[in-house]
Structure formats: C-alpha cells, structure tokens
Write an enzyme that holds these catalytic residues in place. Structure first.
Site, PDB file in Angstrom:
ATOM      1  N   TYR A  51      18.256  -4.047 -23.296  1.00 39.47           N
ATOM      2  CA  TYR A  51      20.163  -4.059 -23.829  1.00 39.47           C
ATOM      3  C   TYR A  51      20.998  -5.266 -23.910  1.00 39.47           C
ATOM      4  O   TYR A  51      21.761  -5.223 -22.940  1.00 39.47           O
ATOM      5  CB  TYR A  51      20.360  -2.698 -23.114  1.00 39.47           C
ATOM      6  N   CYS A  52      20.342  -6.498 -24.281  1.00 41.71           N
ATOM      7  CA  CYS A  52      21.755  -7.665 -24.170  1.00 41.71           C
ATOM      8  C   CYS A  52      21.771  -7.750 -25.507  1.00 41.71           C
ATOM      9  O   CYS A  52      20.828  -7.665 -26.546  1.00 41.71           O
ATOM     10  CB  CYS A  52      20.603  -8.686 -23.179  1.00 41.71           C
ATOM     11  N   GLY A  53      22.491  -8.623 -26.009  1.00 42.00           N
ATOM     12  CA  GLY A  53      23.073  -9.430 -27.636  1.00 42.00           C
ATOM     13  C   GLY A  53      22.078  -9.947 -27.644  1.00 42.00           C
ATOM     14  O   GLY A  53      21.646 -10.358 -28.952  1.00 42.00           O
ATOM     15  N   THR A 102      18.700  -9.579 -27.007  1.00 43.47           N
ATOM     16  CA  THR A 102      17.529  -8.929 -27.698  1.00 43.47           C
ATOM     17  C   THR A 102      16.957  -8.787 -28.806  1.00 43.47           C
ATOM     18  O   THR A 102      16.080  -8.853 -28.597  1.00 43.47           O
ATOM     19  CB  THR A 102      17.814  -7.342 -27.095  1.00 43.47           C
TER      20      THR A 102
END
Length: 192
Positions: A69-71, A73
């Site tokens: 859930y990361c920018g 990803t």
C-alpha cells in the site's frame, strides 16, 4: 470457498514454488562457494518454508524491500519484468515485504502473496515480512546497510549484489526498475 479462488491459489502456489525451484535448480552452493552476504535463511512468503539464500550463489541479486500500500507499489510490475527478462542470464530479484514505513504492509503472508500475484503477476522469490531498518532489522538488510552505508528510507529501496557476493550499488525508492542506470548496472554485473 469459491472454486475459482481455490484454483487461483493453487496455481499461485505452484508457480511460486516452481519459480523458487527453478532458481535453485543449479547445483546447490557449498558453504565455501556461498558468499557471506547470502549466508541467511528466510521463510518463503507463500508457505513459510525455510529458504537458504545460498541457493542464489553465483547469481546477480537485486534485493528490494516491498509494501502493498505504497505510492511505489506499482514497481512490482517493473521488478517482475526485470526479473523475467534477465533471470535466464543470471539475475534474481528477491522481495522482502516490510511494514517499517507508514504501516504500508499490514497484511498476513497469504494476503501479501495473493496481492502480489493477483495484482502484479509477481513470480520472483518473496520472503516473509520482516524489518529492514531499526533494532529488529533482518540480518541480510543489516549487512546491506553496513556494506553501503545506506539505510532504507522508504519502501522499494534496492540493493544490487554481484555474482561474487559484493554489494555493488544501492538505489532509493524513486529509482524505478527500468531506470537506465539500474539496468546498466544489472547488465554490467551479469557480464562479469
């Protein structure tokens, strides 16, 4: 449980187990031929089976701390493409999910494995969630940090290890898998 989901999960586990098996299909490394940096055992993400990193001795290795859930990803897609393109020449990408940054990897091993495969088609080896910084840093990342002097500042930090086990480069999260310098470094390491 839905038959389609069960079939997908069985396919996922078969592909991932097969991917790990094919990566290790060459003659196993002896302790003498395995570089010190690979003398670690981690649980495989998909089934918690113990995996000795010495199975990757003689390969060029790109170690990446990941999060679902990361920018960054979406880099999973590029990492899988890089792995698929260069794996026949001796590259292996190793993914280490971590919840160290922004609590962006909260899921269980099963949830992470399902997400990686179903969303991005990840087939490169992935390991159980661990810390990549701080007092609980996993032993591989502790050595990578020591070798480079660079601690991961966020998800998708990358470290490149050559065939002899030397850490030759590190890249911040913003460096994408198709970055020209990263790709050139991979190709140079593969040529040696």
């Amino acid at each position: 449980m839905n038959k389609k989901i069960v079939a997908g999960m069985l396919f996922l586990f078969g592909i991932l187990a097969g991917g790990a098996a094919s990566a290790a299909s060459s003659t196993p490394a002896t302790p003498e031929s395995c570089p010190a940096i690979l003398h670690h055992t981690f649980n495989r993400l998909q089934d918690d089976s113990k995996q000795d990193l010495c199975q990757y001795a003689g390969k060029v290795t790109l170690v990446v701390n990941t999060a679902s859930y990361c920018g960054f990803t979406k880099q999973y897609e590029g990492l899988e493409a890089l792995h698929a393109k260069y794996n026949p020449k001796g590259l292996v990408v190793l993914g280490f999910p971590s919840n160290d940054f922004g609590q962006q990897e909260p899921g269980s091993s099963k949830e992470i494995a399902d997400f990686c495969f179903n969303t991005y088609g990840v087939k490169f080896p992935m390991f159980a969630k661990s810390s990549v910084t701080g007092k609980d840093v996993n032993p591989l990342h502790a050595e990578l940090i020591k070798a480079t002097g660079r601690t991961p500042k966020w998800n998708f930090t990358k470290y490149l290890i050559d065939r002899k086990g030397n850490v030759v480069a590190s890249y911040p999260s913003e460096t994408t898998p198709d970055d020209k310098k990263l790709v050139a470094d991979v190709e140079k390491a593969l040529a040696q």
